[in-house]
Design a protein around this motif. Structure first.
Motif, PDB file in Angstrom:
ATOM      1  N   LEU A 139      -3.682 -22.863  35.636  1.00  0.00           N
ATOM      2  CA  LEU A 139      -5.111 -23.189  35.587  1.00  0.00           C
ATOM      3  C   LEU A 139      -5.905 -22.316  36.560  1.00  0.00           C
ATOM      4  CD1 LEU A 139      -5.300 -27.100  35.447  1.00  0.00           C
ATOM      5  CD2 LEU A 139      -5.369 -25.483  33.556  1.00  0.00           C
ATOM      6  N   GLU A 140      -7.095 -21.941  36.156  1.00  0.00           N
ATOM      7  CA  GLU A 140      -7.973 -21.213  37.057  1.00  0.00           C
ATOM      8  C   GLU A 140      -8.529 -22.174  38.114  1.00  0.00           C
ATOM      9  OE1 GLU A 140     -11.011 -19.224  34.896  1.00  0.00           O
ATOM     10  OE2 GLU A 140      -9.624 -17.821  33.912  1.00  0.00           O
ATOM     11  N   LEU A 141      -9.014 -21.613  39.212  1.00  0.00           N
ATOM     12  CA  LEU A 141      -9.515 -22.433  40.311  1.00  0.00           C
ATOM     13  C   LEU A 141     -10.628 -23.367  39.856  1.00  0.00           C
ATOM     14  CD1 LEU A 141      -9.442 -23.090  43.326  1.00  0.00           C
ATOM     15  CD2 LEU A 141     -11.035 -21.199  43.724  1.00  0.00           C
ATOM     16  N   SER A 142     -11.524 -22.874  39.021  1.00  0.00           N
ATOM     17  CA  SER A 142     -12.642 -23.708  38.553  1.00  0.00           C
ATOM     18  C   SER A 142     -12.133 -24.858  37.682  1.00  0.00           C
ATOM     19  CB  SER A 142     -13.635 -22.857  37.768  1.00  0.00           C
ATOM     20  OG  SER A 142     -13.008 -22.241  36.648  1.00  0.00           O
ATOM     21  N   GLU A 143     -11.082 -24.599  36.884  1.00  0.00           N
ATOM     22  CA  GLU A 143     -10.514 -25.647  36.048  1.00  0.00           C
ATOM     23  C   GLU A 143      -9.836 -26.722  36.891  1.00  0.00           C
ATOM     24  OE1 GLU A 143      -9.202 -23.609  31.906  1.00  0.00           O
ATOM     25  OE2 GLU A 143      -8.165 -22.854  33.677  1.00  0.00           O
ATOM     26  N   ALA A 144      -9.090 -26.286  37.918  1.00  0.00           N
ATOM     27  CA  ALA A 144      -8.438 -27.241  38.822  1.00  0.00           C
ATOM     28  C   ALA A 144      -9.485 -28.087  39.547  1.00  0.00           C
ATOM     29  CB  ALA A 144      -7.568 -26.503  39.826  1.00  0.00           C
TER      30      ALA A 144
END
Length: 325
Positions: free
Chosen positions: A253-258
């Motif tokens: 997962l990308e940081l924004s998704e996490a």
């Protein structure tokens, strides 16, 4: 809300003061050590009400640099202080009762004393019920605790009335110090329970009811990306909570998704804890191949092992600091 809480606790303080004066008048009228015991306990209502007023004021202050979690824990100091005062009053009552066993005074106007205690008991009953209901509605553990203490006073006063009626009808004056001893023991127990609750909260003892509630909320709204939750710790600050935990997410997962997943947890729990503020500090763990066995993400592009079955979240696997192997 602060003004409403202060009005309620000030009402309790004023009523408790008036009733304490009435009980001491009953003691001086009858010379009954049992009535004296009831009056001594009522002094605690006054002192506790004064301390509770200050704690409610302090709790309402916003977080600052010196108190990043707010000032809510002062309510537990208030409960502990009240418990200590009750415990001391219980000791004084027992000492006085023992003296009266050996040097019993002559009782006077017991019938008038009964009427005085009956009037104060009814008044305390209405006050206690009002405080407990108001404390649960606001919510405020200080007001609720104060109301529960007053309700304990009501029960002991009701027993006192029965004892005074027996003494008045039979003339068995030795029952007076005996009843005082029983009241002293009950008061000691109440003081101990309040101090125990205060110490537990100040030492951040885990409230399993809160843990169970959070687990139930997360389980009911479980997302596929939330592979597991572990190392959960709950701290209470007045009516608010601070929760930190680890959540295992897909490692890609990308940081924004996490971040969106973590925000969803915070919003979800706060919605269910509508009467309190829940602050989260969440540490994200990347998934590893061993997680594939219970990962529910059926469209995972990097699955190493087939899905075996969902693991139900419970205290046993949410509180320890380890993934759900």
């Amino acid at each position: 809300m602060l003004k409403k809480e202060l009005r309620i606790i000030l009402l309790s303080l004023i009523v408790s003061f008036i009733l304490t004066v009435a009980k001491f008048a009953g003691y001086f009228l009858t010379h009954s050590v049992a009535i004296l015991s009831d009056a001594l306990e009522s002094i605690i209502n006054v002192v506790a009400g004064a301390f509770a007023s200050y704690s409610i004021y302090l709790t309402s202050k916003p977080k600052d640099e010196n108190h990043p979690y707010g000032h809510g824990k002062v309510e537990f100091f208030s409960i502990g202080f009240e418990g200590a005062m009750i415990f001391i009053a219980g000791c004084l009552i027992l000492v006085k009762a023992m003296q009266y066993f050996f040097l019993p005074p002559a009782l006077h106007s017991v019938d008038q004393g009964i009427w005085i205690i009956a009037a104060t008991t009814v008044s305390n009953l209405f006050l206690g019920l009002y405080l407990v209901r108001s404390g649960k509605r606001l919510p405020s553990i200080t007001i609720t605790g104060n109301g529960q203490h007053i309700m304990t006073d009501v029960y002991s006063s009701a027993g006192l009335i029965v004892a005074l009626l027996i003494i008045h009808l039979t003339g068995l004056t030795w029952l007076d110090p005996l009843v005082s001893v029983i009241m002293g023991v009950l008061i000691l127990r109440q003081g101990y329970l309040l101090m125990r609750r205060s110490i537990s909260a100040l030492m951040d003892e885990t409230d399993m009811k809160v843990v169970d509630k959070v687990i139930t909320i997360l389980s009911a709204h479980r997302r596929k990306n939330w592979i597991d939750v572990h190392n959960m710790r709950v701290q209470q600050y007045g009516n608010n909570y601070h929760i930190d935990c680890h959540i295992t997410l897909p490692y890609y997962l990308e940081l924004s998704e996490a971040h969106d997943e973590m925000k969803a947890v915070e919003v979800l729990v706060n919605k269910e804890f509508s009467d309190s503020e829940v602050e989260f500090f969440i540490h994200t763990d990347p998934c590893i191949p061993a997680c594939c066995h219970y990962c529910q993400k059926d469209d995972c592009p990097v699955r190493s092992f087939p899905f075996s079955g969902t693991i139900t979240w419970t205290r046993e696997n949410v509180l320890p600091n380890r993934k759900h192997f």
